[in-house]
Write a protein that holds these residues in place. Structure first.
Motif, mmCIF file in Angstrom:
data_model
loop_
_atom_site.group_PDB
_atom_site.id
_atom_site.type_symbol
_atom_site.label_atom_id
_atom_site.label_comp_id
_atom_site.label_asym_id
_atom_site.label_seq_id
_atom_site.Cartn_x
_atom_site.Cartn_y
_atom_site.Cartn_z
ATOM 1 N N SER A 72 40.248 41.825 48.138
ATOM 2 C CA SER A 72 40.202 43.235 47.701
ATOM 3 C C SER A 72 39.353 43.330 46.513
ATOM 4 N N SER A 73 39.386 42.191 45.775
ATOM 5 C CA SER A 73 38.658 42.126 44.532
ATOM 6 C C SER A 73 38.492 40.718 44.064
ATOM 7 N N LEU A 74 37.408 40.442 43.349
ATOM 8 C CA LEU A 74 37.064 38.879 42.743
ATOM 9 C C LEU A 74 36.385 39.138 41.741
ATOM 10 N N THR A 75 36.864 38.412 40.608
ATOM 11 C CA THR A 75 36.186 38.267 39.338
ATOM 12 C C THR A 75 36.077 36.757 39.034
ATOM 13 N N ILE A 76 35.225 36.319 38.538
ATOM 14 C CA ILE A 76 34.926 35.009 38.327
ATOM 15 C C ILE A 76 34.586 34.857 36.970
ATOM 16 N N GLU A 77 35.384 33.947 35.841
ATOM 17 C CA GLU A 77 34.956 33.694 34.598
ATOM 18 C C GLU A 77 34.628 32.309 34.412
ATOM 19 N N ALA A 78 33.398 32.012 33.905
ATOM 20 C CA ALA A 78 33.218 30.777 33.297
ATOM 21 C C ALA A 78 33.525 30.502 31.890
ATOM 22 N N GLU A 92 31.756 20.601 30.199
ATOM 23 C CA GLU A 92 32.718 20.869 31.158
ATOM 24 C C GLU A 92 32.622 22.339 31.031
ATOM 25 N N ILE A 93 32.951 22.703 32.433
ATOM 26 C CA ILE A 93 33.083 24.141 32.664
ATOM 27 C C ILE A 93 34.355 24.624 33.480
ATOM 28 N N HIS A 94 35.083 25.655 32.842
ATOM 29 C CA HIS A 94 36.442 25.914 33.697
ATOM 30 C C HIS A 94 35.796 27.162 34.338
ATOM 31 N N LEU A 95 36.134 27.290 35.684
ATOM 32 C CA LEU A 95 35.875 28.698 36.486
ATOM 33 C C LEU A 95 37.153 29.276 36.692
ATOM 34 N N TYR A 96 37.337 30.460 36.464
ATOM 35 C CA TYR A 96 38.669 31.347 36.706
ATOM 36 C C TYR A 96 38.375 32.277 37.852
ATOM 37 N N TYR A 97 38.918 31.872 38.920
ATOM 38 C CA TYR A 97 38.767 32.851 40.156
ATOM 39 C C TYR A 97 39.951 33.976 40.182
ATOM 40 N N ARG A 98 39.772 35.007 39.784
ATOM 41 C CA ARG A 98 40.700 36.004 39.809
ATOM 42 C C ARG A 98 40.592 36.773 41.121
ATOM 43 N N MET A 99 41.432 36.587 42.112
ATOM 44 C CA MET A 99 41.442 37.134 43.229
ATOM 45 C C MET A 99 42.595 38.178 43.599
ATOM 46 N N ALA A 100 42.341 39.243 44.361
ATOM 47 C CA ALA A 100 43.421 39.965 44.924
ATOM 48 C C ALA A 100 43.019 40.428 46.246
ATOM 49 N N GLY A 101 44.238 40.566 46.806
ATOM 50 C CA GLY A 101 44.250 40.987 48.182
ATOM 51 C C GLY A 101 45.405 40.221 49.006
ATOM 52 N N LEU A 136 45.685 34.320 41.777
ATOM 53 C CA LEU A 136 45.757 35.123 43.013
ATOM 54 C C LEU A 136 46.729 36.163 42.773
ATOM 55 N N ASN A 137 46.382 37.544 42.916
ATOM 56 C CA ASN A 137 47.330 38.791 42.760
ATOM 57 C C ASN A 137 48.044 38.430 41.366
ATOM 58 N N GLY A 138 47.463 38.137 40.468
ATOM 59 C CA GLY A 138 47.931 38.134 38.951
ATOM 60 C C GLY A 138 48.643 36.941 38.802
ATOM 61 N N GLN A 139 48.827 35.812 39.487
ATOM 62 C CA GLN A 139 49.653 34.496 39.329
ATOM 63 C C GLN A 139 48.772 33.360 39.502
ATOM 64 N N GLU A 140 48.789 32.514 38.452
ATOM 65 C CA GLU A 140 48.003 31.469 38.619
ATOM 66 C C GLU A 140 48.773 30.430 39.743
ATOM 67 N N VAL A 141 47.780 29.959 40.726
ATOM 68 C CA VAL A 141 48.327 28.991 41.722
ATOM 69 C C VAL A 141 47.718 27.774 41.508
ATOM 70 N N ALA A 142 48.632 26.831 41.527
ATOM 71 C CA ALA A 142 48.330 25.183 41.368
ATOM 72 C C ALA A 142 47.524 24.718 42.723
ATOM 73 N N ASP A 143 46.565 24.165 42.340
ATOM 74 C CA ASP A 143 45.578 23.212 43.399
ATOM 75 C C ASP A 143 46.375 22.253 43.898
ATOM 76 N N VAL A 144 46.818 22.364 45.152
ATOM 77 C CA VAL A 144 47.703 21.291 45.675
ATOM 78 C C VAL A 144 46.736 20.225 46.169
ATOM 79 N N MET A 145 45.463 20.388 46.131
ATOM 80 C CA MET A 145 44.448 19.326 46.862
ATOM 81 C C MET A 145 43.971 18.561 45.534
ATOM 82 N N ALA A 146 44.322 18.960 44.210
ATOM 83 C CA ALA A 146 43.810 18.240 43.236
ATOM 84 C C ALA A 146 44.247 16.870 42.965
ATOM 85 N N PRO A 147 43.669 15.908 42.362
ATOM 86 C CA PRO A 147 44.139 14.799 42.172
ATOM 87 C C PRO A 147 45.011 14.702 40.971
#
Length: 148
Positions: A72-78, A92-101, A136-147
């Motif tokens: 329903s929404s996506l804002t990306i901050e670099a 180094e660039i941190h990308l913050y994907y703020r998604m809702a839906g 995602l929907n206001g909560q940071e979600v850890a990347d389970v695929m990250a080393p």
């Protein structure tokens, strides 16, 4: 066969340029005031970050759409960190994907990784380390695929 892209920039005085590429859309650029800029356009390095988030944003929305994930929404901050010495490139660039839906977090991460690793030409062209974050929907979600 390799493809080429041509863009041109016309000097408009002092540090001000107007650039246009194949899309026909004009982008104005200017330097910071301390080096003679007058605030007539975006700085080239901020445009670099804008290009990165635009590229990955297009990828992620297309991938989630194919996965039938109702975004329903996506804002990306670099947030980019640059070297002190010249050239002052991004390190180094941190990308913050703020998604809702009603989006599954694993599928959201899958879309982010597909963009970063396979589809996003902008991220593939940069030397900086790119670190994604998913909110995602206001909560940071850890990347389970990250080393670890």
């Amino acid at each position: 066969m390799a493809s080429t892209m041509r863009v041109t920039a016309n000097w408009l005085g002092r540090r001000h340029f107007a650039a246009v590429g194949p899309s026909g859309c004009q982008v104005e650029m200017d330097a910071a005031a301390e080096v003679g800029g007058e605030g007539h356009g975006a700085r080239p390095m901020e445009l670099l970050l804008m290009g990165l988030i635009g590229c990955t944003g297009i990828d992620v929305t297309m991938i989630l759409e194919r996965m039938r994930q109702p975004l329903s929404s996506l804002t990306i901050e670099a947030n980019g960190t640059r070297r002190e010495e010249y050239p002052q490139k991004f390190t180094e660039i941190h990308l913050y994907y703020r998604m809702a839906g009603d989006v599954d977090a694993d599928k959201a991460w899958r879309a982010i990784h597909l963009s970063e690793d396979k589809y996003c030409s902008a991220s593939a062209s940069l030397q900086a380390e790119i670190v994604p974050h998913l909110i995602l929907n206001g909560q940071e979600v850890a990347d389970v695929m990250a080393p670890a």
